[in-house]
Design a protein around this motif. Structure first.
Motif, PDB file in Angstrom:
ATOM      1  N   LEU A  69       0.762  -1.255  -0.042  1.00 41.77           N
ATOM      2  CA  LEU A  69       0.138  -0.140   0.040  1.00 41.77           C
ATOM      3  C   LEU A  69       0.893   1.237   0.014  1.00 41.77           C
ATOM      4  O   LEU A  69       1.692   1.318   1.000  1.00 41.77           O
ATOM      5  CB  LEU A  69      -0.898   0.048   1.195  1.00 41.77           C
ATOM      6  N   GLY A  70       0.796   1.999  -0.993  1.00 40.55           N
ATOM      7  CA  GLY A  70       1.548   3.117  -1.059  1.00 40.55           C
ATOM      8  C   GLY A  70       1.083   4.318  -0.328  1.00 40.55           C
ATOM      9  O   GLY A  70       0.109   4.184   0.220  1.00 40.55           O
ATOM     10  N   SER A  71       1.778   5.622  -0.090  1.00 43.11           N
ATOM     11  CA  SER A  71       1.520   6.403   0.694  1.00 43.11           C
ATOM     12  C   SER A  71       0.246   7.140   0.465  1.00 43.11           C
ATOM     13  O   SER A  71      -0.757   7.497   1.107  1.00 43.11           O
ATOM     14  CB  SER A  71       2.518   7.481   0.988  1.00 43.11           C
ATOM     15  N   VAL A  72      -0.014   7.311  -0.868  1.00 39.94           N
ATOM     16  CA  VAL A  72      -1.213   8.140  -1.316  1.00 39.94           C
ATOM     17  C   VAL A  72      -2.429   7.199  -0.868  1.00 39.94           C
ATOM     18  O   VAL A  72      -3.492   7.638  -0.566  1.00 39.94           O
ATOM     19  CB  VAL A  72      -1.047   8.383  -2.758  1.00 39.94           C
ATOM     20  N   SER A  73      -2.433   5.948  -1.251  1.00 42.77           N
ATOM     21  CA  SER A  73      -3.440   5.027  -0.932  1.00 42.77           C
ATOM     22  C   SER A  73      -3.804   4.792   0.315  1.00 42.77           C
ATOM     23  O   SER A  73      -4.924   4.915   0.966  1.00 42.77           O
ATOM     24  CB  SER A  73      -3.380   3.668  -1.814  1.00 42.77           C
ATOM     25  N   SER A  74      -2.803   4.913   1.265  1.00 43.60           N
ATOM     26  CA  SER A  74      -2.902   4.810   2.727  1.00 43.60           C
ATOM     27  C   SER A  74      -3.540   6.172   3.204  1.00 43.60           C
ATOM     28  O   SER A  74      -4.385   5.923   3.898  1.00 43.60           O
ATOM     29  CB  SER A  74      -1.382   4.592   3.264  1.00 43.60           C
ATOM     30  N   HIS A  75      -3.105   7.181   2.756  1.00 48.26           N
ATOM     31  CA  HIS A  75      -3.792   8.528   3.086  1.00 48.26           C
ATOM     32  C   HIS A  75      -5.344   8.242   2.713  1.00 48.26           C
ATOM     33  O   HIS A  75      -6.077   8.759   3.586  1.00 48.26           O
ATOM     34  CB  HIS A  75      -2.957   9.577   2.594  1.00 48.26           C
ATOM     35  N   ALA A  76      -5.526   8.016   1.481  1.00 46.45           N
ATOM     36  CA  ALA A  76      -6.949   7.890   1.044  1.00 46.45           C
ATOM     37  C   ALA A  76      -7.962   7.072   1.773  1.00 46.45           C
ATOM     38  O   ALA A  76      -9.020   7.361   2.365  1.00 46.45           O
ATOM     39  CB  ALA A  76      -7.156   7.486  -0.537  1.00 46.45           C
ATOM     40  N   VAL A  77      -7.277   5.944   2.210  1.00 46.70           N
ATOM     41  CA  VAL A  77      -8.032   4.986   3.218  1.00 46.70           C
ATOM     42  C   VAL A  77      -8.311   5.394   4.479  1.00 46.70           C
ATOM     43  O   VAL A  77      -9.413   5.248   4.978  1.00 46.70           O
ATOM     44  CB  VAL A  77      -7.274   3.759   3.354  1.00 46.70           C
ATOM     45  N   HIS A  78      -7.242   6.347   5.094  1.00 41.05           N
ATOM     46  CA  HIS A  78      -7.555   6.812   6.193  1.00 41.05           C
ATOM     47  C   HIS A  78      -8.118   8.161   6.473  1.00 41.05           C
ATOM     48  O   HIS A  78      -8.727   8.572   7.336  1.00 41.05           O
ATOM     49  CB  HIS A  78      -6.186   6.821   7.112  1.00 41.05           C
ATOM     50  N   HIS A  79      -8.164   9.031   5.387  1.00 45.63           N
ATOM     51  CA  HIS A  79      -8.993  10.474   5.429  1.00 45.63           C
ATOM     52  C   HIS A  79      -9.870  10.850   4.534  1.00 45.63           C
ATOM     53  O   HIS A  79     -10.658  11.784   4.739  1.00 45.63           O
ATOM     54  CB  HIS A  79      -7.600  11.459   5.292  1.00 45.63           C
ATOM     55  N   ALA A  80     -10.169   9.797   3.477  1.00 47.19           N
ATOM     56  CA  ALA A  80     -11.259  10.211   2.582  1.00 47.19           C
ATOM     57  C   ALA A  80     -12.635  10.260   3.230  1.00 47.19           C
ATOM     58  O   ALA A  80     -12.899   9.553   4.180  1.00 47.19           O
ATOM     59  CB  ALA A  80     -11.461   9.172   1.440  1.00 47.19           C
ATOM     60  N   HIS A  81     -13.727  11.241   2.729  1.00 50.98           N
ATOM     61  CA  HIS A  81     -14.841  11.187   3.413  1.00 50.98           C
ATOM     62  C   HIS A  81     -15.877  10.417   2.460  1.00 50.98           C
ATOM     63  O   HIS A  81     -16.991  10.506   2.572  1.00 50.98           O
ATOM     64  CB  HIS A  81     -15.483  12.549   3.613  1.00 50.98           C
ATOM     65  N   CYS A  82     -15.488   9.277   1.898  1.00 49.85           N
ATOM     66  CA  CYS A  82     -16.216   8.506   1.163  1.00 49.85           C
ATOM     67  C   CYS A  82     -15.609   7.151   1.148  1.00 49.85           C
ATOM     68  O   CYS A  82     -14.396   7.146   1.628  1.00 49.85           O
ATOM     69  CB  CYS A  82     -16.636   9.006  -0.375  1.00 49.85           C
ATOM     70  N   PRO A  83     -16.308   6.189   0.840  1.00 42.72           N
ATOM     71  CA  PRO A  83     -15.592   4.615   0.740  1.00 42.72           C
ATOM     72  C   PRO A  83     -14.552   4.762  -0.304  1.00 42.72           C
ATOM     73  O   PRO A  83     -14.466   5.579  -1.306  1.00 42.72           O
ATOM     74  CB  PRO A  83     -16.745   3.874   0.339  1.00 42.72           C
ATOM     75  N   VAL A  84     -13.430   3.950   0.036  1.00 39.03           N
ATOM     76  CA  VAL A  84     -12.229   3.764  -1.073  1.00 39.03           C
ATOM     77  C   VAL A  84     -12.060   2.381  -1.400  1.00 39.03           C
ATOM     78  O   VAL A  84     -12.246   1.455  -0.569  1.00 39.03           O
ATOM     79  CB  VAL A  84     -11.133   4.524  -0.086  1.00 39.03           C
ATOM     80  N   VAL A  85     -11.634   2.270  -2.723  1.00 41.54           N
ATOM     81  CA  VAL A  85     -11.129   0.970  -3.154  1.00 41.54           C
ATOM     82  C   VAL A  85      -9.907   1.194  -3.457  1.00 41.54           C
ATOM     83  O   VAL A  85      -9.518   2.125  -4.279  1.00 41.54           O
ATOM     84  CB  VAL A  85     -12.186   0.629  -4.431  1.00 41.54           C
ATOM     85  N   VAL A  86      -8.901   0.306  -3.121  1.00 40.31           N
ATOM     86  CA  VAL A  86      -7.500   0.000  -3.565  1.00 40.31           C
ATOM     87  C   VAL A  86      -7.478  -1.050  -4.188  1.00 40.31           C
ATOM     88  O   VAL A  86      -7.653  -1.931  -3.912  1.00 40.31           O
ATOM     89  CB  VAL A  86      -6.668  -0.118  -2.092  1.00 40.31           C
TER      90      VAL A  86
END
Length: 148
Positions: free
Chosen positions: A121-138
């Motif tokens: 898991l890269g830094s951008v995908s990790s940030h998205a998973v932890h901070h997005a205000h919607c569901p995230v698919v990696v």
């Protein structure tokens, strides 16, 4: 998602195999949900080392991002989906979080051009998973399980 609204998917694309797999996944999901896809490409000019202060280098970062974004749009051509795009200067994680505000889903690759080989898991995908205000698919490349 409210009745009568379109399912909106934001996908981060940097031209890497992982981001293109994320784009393909997002396009298929949008097709299944009769949704729309917004392709986001972010770029950031490093201010360290020999590259600092060279305007022509700065321009090349934006040019590369625009090429990656245009390639993503070509890949989406013929899908019959509503596809929009943006190229924005800024840190990828911040740009994607802002673009995904109000979206129904954010889709990212597991790692892109800035990632270290072998990271799950890269830094951008990790940030998205932890901070997005919607569901995230990696979306991971090379992990064909035969299931979605």
């Amino acid at each position: 998602m409210a009745a009568g609204t379109v399912f909106r998917i934001v996908v981060g694309v940097d031209g890497s195999d992982s981001s293109l797999a994320a784009l393909d996944w997002a396009l298929e999901e949008a097709r299944l949900r009769t949704g729309e896809v917004h392709v986001v490409t972010a770029w950031h000019y490093p201010v360290i080392g020999d590259a600092a202060g060279k305007a022509e280098d700065h321009d090349s970062f934006g040019d590369n991002a625009r090429r990656a974004n245009a390639g993503a749009l070509r890949r989406a051509t013929g899908t019959g989906l509503a596809v929009t795009a943006e190229v924005t200067e800024g840190h990828s994680a911040d740009v994607l979080a802002k673009a995904a505000a109000g979206a129904d889903l954010l889709v990212v690759g597991s790692h892109g051009h800035g990632g270290f080989a072998g990271m799950l898991l890269g830094s951008v995908s990790s940030h998205a998973v932890h901070h997005a205000h919607c569901p995230v698919v990696v979306v991971r490349t090379g992990a064909d399980t035969g299931q979605r």
